[in-house]
Design an enzyme around this catalytic site. Structure first.
Site, mmCIF file in Angstrom:
data_model
loop_
_atom_site.group_PDB
_atom_site.id
_atom_site.type_symbol
_atom_site.label_atom_id
_atom_site.label_comp_id
_atom_site.label_asym_id
_atom_site.label_seq_id
_atom_site.Cartn_x
_atom_site.Cartn_y
_atom_site.Cartn_z
ATOM 1 N N THR A 134 0.817 -1.220 0.000
ATOM 2 C CA THR A 134 0.000 0.000 0.000
ATOM 3 C C THR A 134 0.852 1.273 0.000
ATOM 4 O OG1 THR A 134 -1.533 1.265 1.398
ATOM 5 C CG2 THR A 134 -0.081 -0.249 2.539
ATOM 6 N N ASP A 135 0.254 2.363 -0.459
ATOM 7 C CA ASP A 135 0.957 3.656 -0.398
ATOM 8 C C ASP A 135 1.059 4.169 1.039
ATOM 9 O OD1 ASP A 135 -1.708 4.351 0.006
ATOM 10 O OD2 ASP A 135 -1.782 5.874 -1.565
ATOM 11 N N GLU A 136 0.274 3.584 1.963
ATOM 12 C CA GLU A 136 0.269 4.097 3.342
ATOM 13 C C GLU A 136 1.611 3.897 4.040
ATOM 14 O OE1 GLU A 136 -3.129 3.380 5.741
ATOM 15 O OE2 GLU A 136 -4.513 3.538 4.063
ATOM 16 N N TYR A 159 -1.892 -0.467 10.991
ATOM 17 C CA TYR A 159 -2.028 -1.132 9.682
ATOM 18 C C TYR A 159 -0.813 -0.841 8.801
ATOM 19 C CZ TYR A 159 -3.310 -1.609 4.755
ATOM 20 O OH TYR A 159 -3.295 -1.908 3.417
ATOM 21 N N LYS A 163 2.177 -3.319 7.316
ATOM 22 C CA LYS A 163 2.449 -3.485 5.878
ATOM 23 C C LYS A 163 3.897 -3.090 5.561
ATOM 24 C CE LYS A 163 0.004 -4.563 2.956
ATOM 25 N NZ LYS A 163 -0.373 -5.910 2.417
HETATM 26 P P1 NAD Z 1 -9.751 -7.285 2.091
HETATM 27 O O1 NAD Z 1 -9.772 -7.019 3.557
HETATM 28 O O2 NAD Z 1 -10.948 -7.009 1.268
HETATM 29 O O3 NAD Z 1 -9.350 -8.819 1.828
HETATM 30 C C1 NAD Z 1 -8.371 -9.476 2.555
HETATM 31 C C2 NAD Z 1 -8.526 -10.963 2.304
HETATM 32 O O4 NAD Z 1 -7.502 -11.640 3.033
HETATM 33 C C3 NAD Z 1 -9.861 -11.525 2.789
HETATM 34 O O5 NAD Z 1 -10.404 -12.384 1.821
HETATM 35 C C4 NAD Z 1 -9.498 -12.287 4.045
HETATM 36 O O6 NAD Z 1 -10.345 -13.398 4.313
HETATM 37 C C5 NAD Z 1 -8.066 -12.735 3.724
HETATM 38 N N1 NAD Z 1 -7.285 -12.973 4.938
HETATM 39 C C6 NAD Z 1 -7.179 -12.156 6.018
HETATM 40 N N2 NAD Z 1 -6.404 -12.729 6.958
HETATM 41 C C7 NAD Z 1 -5.987 -13.921 6.447
HETATM 42 C C8 NAD Z 1 -5.150 -14.968 6.930
HETATM 43 N N3 NAD Z 1 -4.601 -14.894 8.157
HETATM 44 N N4 NAD Z 1 -4.926 -16.034 6.143
HETATM 45 C C9 NAD Z 1 -5.471 -16.118 4.906
HETATM 46 N N5 NAD Z 1 -6.293 -15.171 4.403
HETATM 47 C C10 NAD Z 1 -6.546 -14.078 5.162
HETATM 48 O O7 NAD Z 1 -8.484 -6.487 1.557
HETATM 49 P P2 NAD Z 1 -8.235 -5.740 0.178
HETATM 50 O O8 NAD Z 1 -8.731 -4.355 0.307
HETATM 51 O O9 NAD Z 1 -8.713 -6.591 -0.928
HETATM 52 O O10 NAD Z 1 -6.642 -5.682 0.179
HETATM 53 C C11 NAD Z 1 -5.877 -6.751 -0.368
HETATM 54 C C12 NAD Z 1 -4.407 -6.414 -0.267
HETATM 55 O O11 NAD Z 1 -4.147 -5.209 -0.966
HETATM 56 C C13 NAD Z 1 -3.940 -6.164 1.166
HETATM 57 O O12 NAD Z 1 -2.654 -6.695 1.310
HETATM 58 C C14 NAD Z 1 -3.905 -4.654 1.290
HETATM 59 O O13 NAD Z 1 -2.941 -4.235 2.235
HETATM 60 C C15 NAD Z 1 -3.528 -4.251 -0.119
HETATM 61 N N6 NAD Z 1 -4.001 -2.929 -0.562
HETATM 62 C C16 NAD Z 1 -5.309 -2.570 -0.441
HETATM 63 C C17 NAD Z 1 -5.736 -1.338 -0.936
HETATM 64 C C18 NAD Z 1 -7.175 -0.900 -0.844
HETATM 65 O O14 NAD Z 1 -7.485 0.239 -1.180
HETATM 66 N N7 NAD Z 1 -8.108 -1.750 -0.437
HETATM 67 C C19 NAD Z 1 -4.822 -0.469 -1.548
HETATM 68 C C20 NAD Z 1 -3.465 -0.875 -1.639
HETATM 69 C C21 NAD Z 1 -3.082 -2.111 -1.162
HETATM 70 O O1 DAU Z 2 -4.172 3.984 0.490
HETATM 71 C C1 DAU Z 2 -4.381 2.615 0.393
HETATM 72 C C2 DAU Z 2 -5.215 2.155 1.569
HETATM 73 O O2 DAU Z 2 -6.524 2.645 1.356
HETATM 74 C C3 DAU Z 2 -5.218 0.639 1.739
HETATM 75 O O3 DAU Z 2 -3.929 0.198 2.036
HETATM 76 C C4 DAU Z 2 -6.164 0.228 2.868
HETATM 77 O O4 DAU Z 2 -6.239 -1.181 2.947
HETATM 78 C C5 DAU Z 2 -7.538 0.789 2.545
HETATM 79 O O5 DAU Z 2 -8.438 0.481 3.593
HETATM 80 C C6 DAU Z 2 -7.481 2.294 2.325
HETATM 81 O O6 DAU Z 2 -7.199 3.001 3.572
HETATM 82 P P1 DAU Z 2 -7.948 4.349 3.984
HETATM 83 O O7 DAU Z 2 -7.889 4.499 5.446
HETATM 84 O O8 DAU Z 2 -7.516 5.488 3.139
HETATM 85 O O9 DAU Z 2 -9.450 3.943 3.487
HETATM 86 P P2 DAU Z 2 -10.887 4.163 4.163
HETATM 87 O O10 DAU Z 2 -11.901 3.796 3.137
HETATM 88 O O11 DAU Z 2 -10.988 3.515 5.493
HETATM 89 O O12 DAU Z 2 -10.935 5.732 4.387
HETATM 90 C C7 DAU Z 2 -10.807 6.623 3.287
HETATM 91 C C8 DAU Z 2 -10.872 8.055 3.844
HETATM 92 O O13 DAU Z 2 -12.210 8.298 4.333
HETATM 93 C C9 DAU Z 2 -9.960 8.280 5.033
HETATM 94 O O14 DAU Z 2 -9.480 9.601 4.995
HETATM 95 C C10 DAU Z 2 -10.874 8.100 6.255
HETATM 96 C C11 DAU Z 2 -12.207 8.583 5.733
HETATM 97 N N1 DAU Z 2 -13.425 7.930 6.294
HETATM 98 C C12 DAU Z 2 -13.459 6.572 6.312
HETATM 99 C C13 DAU Z 2 -14.561 5.905 6.803
HETATM 100 C C14 DAU Z 2 -14.613 4.398 6.868
HETATM 101 C C15 DAU Z 2 -14.501 8.701 6.704
HETATM 102 O O15 DAU Z 2 -14.472 9.937 6.646
HETATM 103 N N2 DAU Z 2 -15.600 8.035 7.168
HETATM 104 C C16 DAU Z 2 -15.676 6.684 7.267
HETATM 105 O O16 DAU Z 2 -16.717 6.165 7.741
#
Ligand code: NAD
Ligand code: DAU
Length: 353
Positions: A134-136, A159, A163
């Site tokens: 992730t970019d975080e 988190y 990562k």
């Molecule tokens: P998600 O939470 O939707 O999915 C995570 C999946 O991992 C789920 O299916 C869960 O059952 C599985 N999982 C969790 N713990 C596990 C374990 N111990 N063993 C096996 N499986 C397990 O997450 P996502 O948003 O699809 O993110 C996927 C990947 O991409 C993550 O590594 C996350 O850090 C990264 N990522 C997410 C975003 C985003 O915006 N969502 C952006 C950049 C990177």
């Molecule tokens: O940048 C990549 C990341 O983006 C991934 O690595 C993470 O897995 C993914 O969850 C996401 O993280 P964020 O914290 O940016 O996403 P989230 O959707 O939780 O929140 C987006 C923005 O909105 C953040 O500034 C917090 C805000 N927010 C979030 C929720 C859930 C609100 O204002 N209200 C809310 O209820």
């Protein structure tokens, strides 16, 4: 072009993982894809019903924290590739349960690296460990600037700390053991199958139900949004054509303040639900801010664009409308994932905030 035979995809039942699994299964019919997922609250096999019967697809339920089980799985399938997405992914949950994030995101990644090291020993040339990050990990930006692959790591939530740690372990196995690895760091994804704990799907669900839409703080925080299928396409490209030992930043060049994004979403939802203009926006409710809330993320993705020719395919307004359409057409999916445990989570997170 890397030509692998049996790929382990972890976390393939989750949001991004399910799009990656679908793409890999459909694009590479001669390669066997094994989807390993624990099926936590975020994992949902309903995300994959369209490909579950394909001959090159296998699902295995299991936990990456269980090292012995991972070792057995590598023995059984002789993987030559890994695309590692399994993780605890929600920042708010990491604030209340940091240890779970360290276990899954750090220990789980080390277990996979150890199994790959053991089973690939001496034969790294034809194997690849691809880590989805992730970019975080880069921390929080001020008003200007972009995260590049050279930006120093500065994680600020449990988190992002977990990562960042997993990224460091992946690179340590590259430098120390010469394992073939690659990492991509992506910005915020959105699209179908996104669990409604994250901002966009949560807001869609609440607007649909005419419930308050919680915006943290003043809604001034900025995120760089990318349609999930564009992320899956970038992973496909980098996994098959990227350079070993490299990091690729992936992002949409699409920065939005949370409050502006929510207003746009409200406008789209008013149209789709045949509500008078302004109806959904009345649901916006400012709530207590997230602890340690990162102000701004923005990705410079010029390296993957230059080296591999990747570009995002959708403009945000199109992608958001497509996403809303998906949620409105998939009532059952949304109802299933928002019943039971979700209600408890929502109450703790928002009503007792
Ligand atoms: P998600 O939470 O939707 O999915 C995570 C999946 O991992 C789920 O299916 C869960 O059952 C599985 N999982 C969790 N713990 C596990 C374990 N111990 N063993 C096996 N499986 C397990 O997450 P996502 O948003 O699809 O993110 C996927 C990947 O991409 C993550 O590594 C996350 O850090 C990264 N990522 C997410 C975003 C985003 O915006 N969502 C952006 C950049 C990177
Ligand atoms: O940048 C990549 C990341 O983006 C991934 O690595 C993470 O897995 C993914 O969850 C996401 O993280 P964020 O914290 O940016 O996403 P989230 O959707 O939780 O929140 C987006 C923005 O909105 C953040 O500034 C917090 C805000 N927010 C979030 C929720 C859930 C609100 O204002 N209200 C809310 O209820």
């Amino acid at each position: 072009m890397r030509n692998l035979k049996t790929i382990l995809i972890t976390g393939g039942a989750g949001f991004i993982g399910s799009h990656v699994v679908r793409r890999f299964v459909n694009n590479y019919p001669n390669c066997k894809m094994v989807n390993l997922d624990k099926l936590t609250y975020a994992g949902n096999l309903e995300n994959l019903t369209d490909i579950e019967k394909k001959p090159n697809y296998t699902f295995v339920k299991g936990d990456i924290v269980d090292g012995a089980f991972i070792d057995e799985l590598f023995k059984k399938y002789s993987f030559d590739g890994v695309v590692h997405l399994a993780a605890e992914s929600h920042v708010d949950r990491s604030i209340t349960h940091p240890t779970e994030f360290a276990m899954t995101n750090v220990i789980g990644t080390i277990n996979l690296l150890n199994a790959a090291k053991k089973h690939w020993a001496g034969n790294y040339d034809n194997c690849l460990f691809y880590h989805v990050s992730t970019d975080e990990v880069y921390g929080s930006l001020g008003a200007d600037g972009l995260f590049t692959e050279e930006t120093s790591y500065d994680p600020r939530s449990p988190y992002s700390a977990s990562k960042a740690s997993s990224d460091h372990f992946v690179m340590a196995y590259y430098h120390t053991y010469h394992m073939q690895v690659m990492i991509s760091n992506c910005s915020n994804n959105y699209g179908p199958n996104h669990f409604p704990e994250k901002l966009i799907p949560l807001a869609i669900h609440n607007i649909k139900e005419s419930k308050p839409v919680p915006v943290y703080g003043k809604g001034e925080n900025v995120r760089d949004w990318l349609y999930v299928e564009d992320h899956a396409a970038a992973i496909d490209l980098a996994f098959h054509k990227g350079r070993v030992g490299e990091t690729y930043n992936i992002g949409g060049h699409n920065e939005w303040k949370n409050i502006d994004l929510i207003y746009l979403l409200c406008e789209i939802m008013d149209k789709k639900l045949n509500r008078a203009t302004g109806t959904s926006a009345k649901l916006i409710t400012f709530v207590k801010d997230r602890a340690g809330h990162d102000l701004r993320y923005a990705i410079d993705s010029s390296k993957i664009q230059r080296e591999l020719g990747w570009t995002p395919s959708l403009v945000f307004e199109q992608g958001l409308e497509k996403t809303v359409d998906w949620y409105l057409a998939n009532d059952k999916w949304l109802n299933d994932v928002t019943s039971g445990e979700y209600q408890k989570y929502y109450k703790g997170q928002y009503e007792e905030r």
